[in-house]
Design a protein around this motif. Structure first.
Motif, short mmCIF file in Angstrom:
data_model
loop_
_atom_site.label_atom_id
_atom_site.label_comp_id
_atom_site.label_asym_id
_atom_site.label_seq_id
_atom_site.Cartn_x
_atom_site.Cartn_y
_atom_site.Cartn_z
N GLU A 178 -4.79 0.06 1.62
CA GLU A 178 -3.94 -0.49 0.56
C GLU A 178 -2.67 0.34 0.38
N PHE A 179 -1.65 -0.29 -0.19
CA PHE A 179 -0.39 0.39 -0.48
C PHE A 179 0.16 -0.12 -1.80
N ARG A 180 1.11 0.64 -2.37
CA ARG A 180 1.82 0.22 -3.57
C ARG A 180 3.23 0.78 -3.51
N PHE A 181 4.15 0.15 -4.24
CA PHE A 181 5.57 0.52 -4.16
C PHE A 181 5.82 1.97 -4.53
N ASP A 182 4.97 2.56 -5.39
CA ASP A 182 5.22 3.92 -5.84
C ASP A 182 4.35 4.95 -5.12
N ASP A 183 3.78 4.58 -3.98
CA ASP A 183 3.02 5.55 -3.19
C ASP A 183 3.92 6.72 -2.77
N PRO A 184 3.38 7.94 -2.70
CA PRO A 184 4.15 9.05 -2.14
C PRO A 184 4.48 8.77 -0.67
N VAL A 242 -0.74 -6.90 8.46
CA VAL A 242 -0.16 -6.39 7.22
C VAL A 242 0.30 -7.55 6.35
N LEU A 243 -0.11 -7.56 5.10
CA LEU A 243 0.35 -8.53 4.11
C LEU A 243 1.23 -7.79 3.11
N LEU A 244 2.52 -8.13 3.07
CA LEU A 244 3.43 -7.47 2.13
C LEU A 244 3.29 -8.02 0.72
N ASP A 287 -10.61 -3.42 13.49
CA ASP A 287 -9.23 -3.76 13.12
C ASP A 287 -8.92 -3.23 11.71
N THR A 288 -7.65 -3.31 11.34
CA THR A 288 -7.21 -2.81 10.04
C THR A 288 -6.44 -3.89 9.30
N ALA A 289 -6.77 -4.08 8.03
CA ALA A 289 -6.08 -5.03 7.15
C ALA A 289 -5.32 -4.23 6.10
N VAL A 290 -3.99 -4.28 6.15
CA VAL A 290 -3.14 -3.54 5.21
C VAL A 290 -2.68 -4.53 4.14
N VAL A 291 -3.01 -4.25 2.88
CA VAL A 291 -2.74 -5.19 1.79
C VAL A 291 -2.23 -4.45 0.56
N PRO A 292 -1.54 -5.14 -0.35
CA PRO A 292 -1.12 -4.50 -1.59
C PRO A 292 -2.32 -4.02 -2.40
N ARG A 293 -2.16 -2.87 -3.05
CA ARG A 293 -3.25 -2.33 -3.86
C ARG A 293 -3.62 -3.31 -4.98
N GLY A 294 -4.91 -3.58 -5.11
CA GLY A 294 -5.38 -4.50 -6.12
C GLY A 294 -5.42 -5.95 -5.67
N PHE A 295 -4.95 -6.23 -4.46
CA PHE A 295 -5.00 -7.61 -3.96
C PHE A 295 -6.46 -8.01 -3.77
N PHE A 305 0.56 -24.05 -3.84
CA PHE A 305 0.52 -22.62 -3.53
C PHE A 305 -0.81 -22.25 -2.90
N GLU A 306 -1.88 -22.88 -3.35
CA GLU A 306 -3.21 -22.57 -2.81
C GLU A 306 -3.28 -22.87 -1.31
N ALA A 307 -2.70 -24.00 -0.90
CA ALA A 307 -2.70 -24.35 0.52
C ALA A 307 -1.87 -23.35 1.33
N TYR A 308 -0.72 -22.96 0.77
CA TYR A 308 0.13 -21.98 1.44
C TYR A 308 -0.58 -20.63 1.56
N ALA A 309 -1.22 -20.19 0.47
CA ALA A 309 -1.92 -18.90 0.49
C ALA A 309 -3.05 -18.91 1.51
N ASP A 310 -3.79 -20.00 1.58
CA ASP A 310 -4.89 -20.10 2.55
C ASP A 310 -4.39 -19.92 3.97
N LEU A 311 -3.27 -20.55 4.29
CA LEU A 311 -2.73 -20.43 5.64
C LEU A 311 -2.22 -19.02 5.92
N LYS A 312 -1.56 -18.42 4.94
CA LYS A 312 -0.99 -17.10 5.16
C LYS A 312 -2.09 -16.05 5.36
N LEU A 313 -3.18 -16.18 4.64
CA LEU A 313 -4.26 -15.19 4.75
C LEU A 313 -5.07 -15.33 6.03
#
Length: 243
Positions: A55-61, A3-5, A36-44, A18-26
């Motif tokens: 995908e998820f978003r803050f205003d999901d039901p 899951v990526l918040l 497997d399942t990858a849970v990510v913010p909608r539109g990522f 930031f690019e180096a940090y993002a590469d490591l986090k992903l």
């Protein structure tokens, strides 16, 4: 399941860009297979690996609203709900968890209410993005925000922009002077405090009923404490000693 918040600047003092940090986090997704399942913010954007994308978003039901405050915690609840549903958990069980989960220490943790003033420990907010989310969690309250520590090579302008009219900052640690420059540029009032103890005392003295005294430093703790937990524990003790 992974899951990526969110993906926002952090640890730039260590990773350089930031690019180096993002590469490591992903890389959390890199070894996922088709099962497997990858849970990510909608539109990522695309993520590595072959996991099934959810995908998820803050205003999901949601099956219930989360107990803990703040729009970022609703976003977290949406991510947790997406992951739980992907794992086959029923909505009734998800709803019970959302309604009853009280949060964890050092993350928007209500320490005490005294004289109508709420004291909130958000010591885990060790970067600007996290502190901005904490400030947004109390839109109806005047805030007395304790900021500072060891910086992470981030600009503080976005943090200064998150303050409402009437809010005030109390600055501590190595990054205090740098944060002060950003606050000066936006007209946010602040106090230069010697340490966490004096910042807490000054904030408590200035606060009145319905205000919030918020420790959300936007910095690492290592200039004064072993870790963010030690910093949050110290704040909790200081608040409990207030009379």
């Amino acid at each position: 399941m992974a899951v990526l918040l969110n993906l926002e600047p952090d640890h730039l003092d260590r990773h350089g860009t930031f690019e180096a940090y993002a590469d490591l986090k992903l890389r959390i997704f890199q070894r996922q297979g088709a099962g497997d399942t990858a849970v990510v913010p909608r539109g990522f954007g695309p993520v590595p690996g072959k996991g099934r994308r959810v995908e998820f978003r803050f205003d999901d039901p949601l099956s219930a609203e989360p107990r803990i405050p703040g729009p970022h915690n609703r976003e977290n609840a949406a991510a947790a709900t997406a992951a739980a549903r992907a794992a086959g958990i029923e909505d009734d069980a998800i709803a019970e968890a959302l309604r009853t989960f009280p949060g964890v220490p050092h993350r928007i943790e209500l320490v005490r209410e005294l004289g109508g003033v709420r004291y909130v420990n958000d010591s885990k907010a060790t970067n600007v993005a996290a502190a901005r989310r904490a400030l947004a969690s109390f839109p109806e309250s005047r805030l007395h925000v304790i900021l500072g520590g060891r910086g992470k090579a981030e600009p503080y302008g976005p943090l200064a922009a998150a303050f409402k009219t009437g809010d005030r900052a109390y600055l501590i640690g190595e990054a205090a002077d740098e944060i002060a420059i950003a606050l000066d540029a936006t007209g946010v009032p602040y106090v230069m405090a010697e340490d966490l103890g004096s910042a807490t005392a000054e904030a408590a003295a200035a606060a009145s009923a319905r205000d919030v005294v918020l420790l959300s430093p936007a910095c690492a703790s290592f200039d004064q404490f072993d870790d963010f937990e030690a910093r949050g524990d110290a704040f909790r003790r200081l608040v409990e000693e207030l009379r």
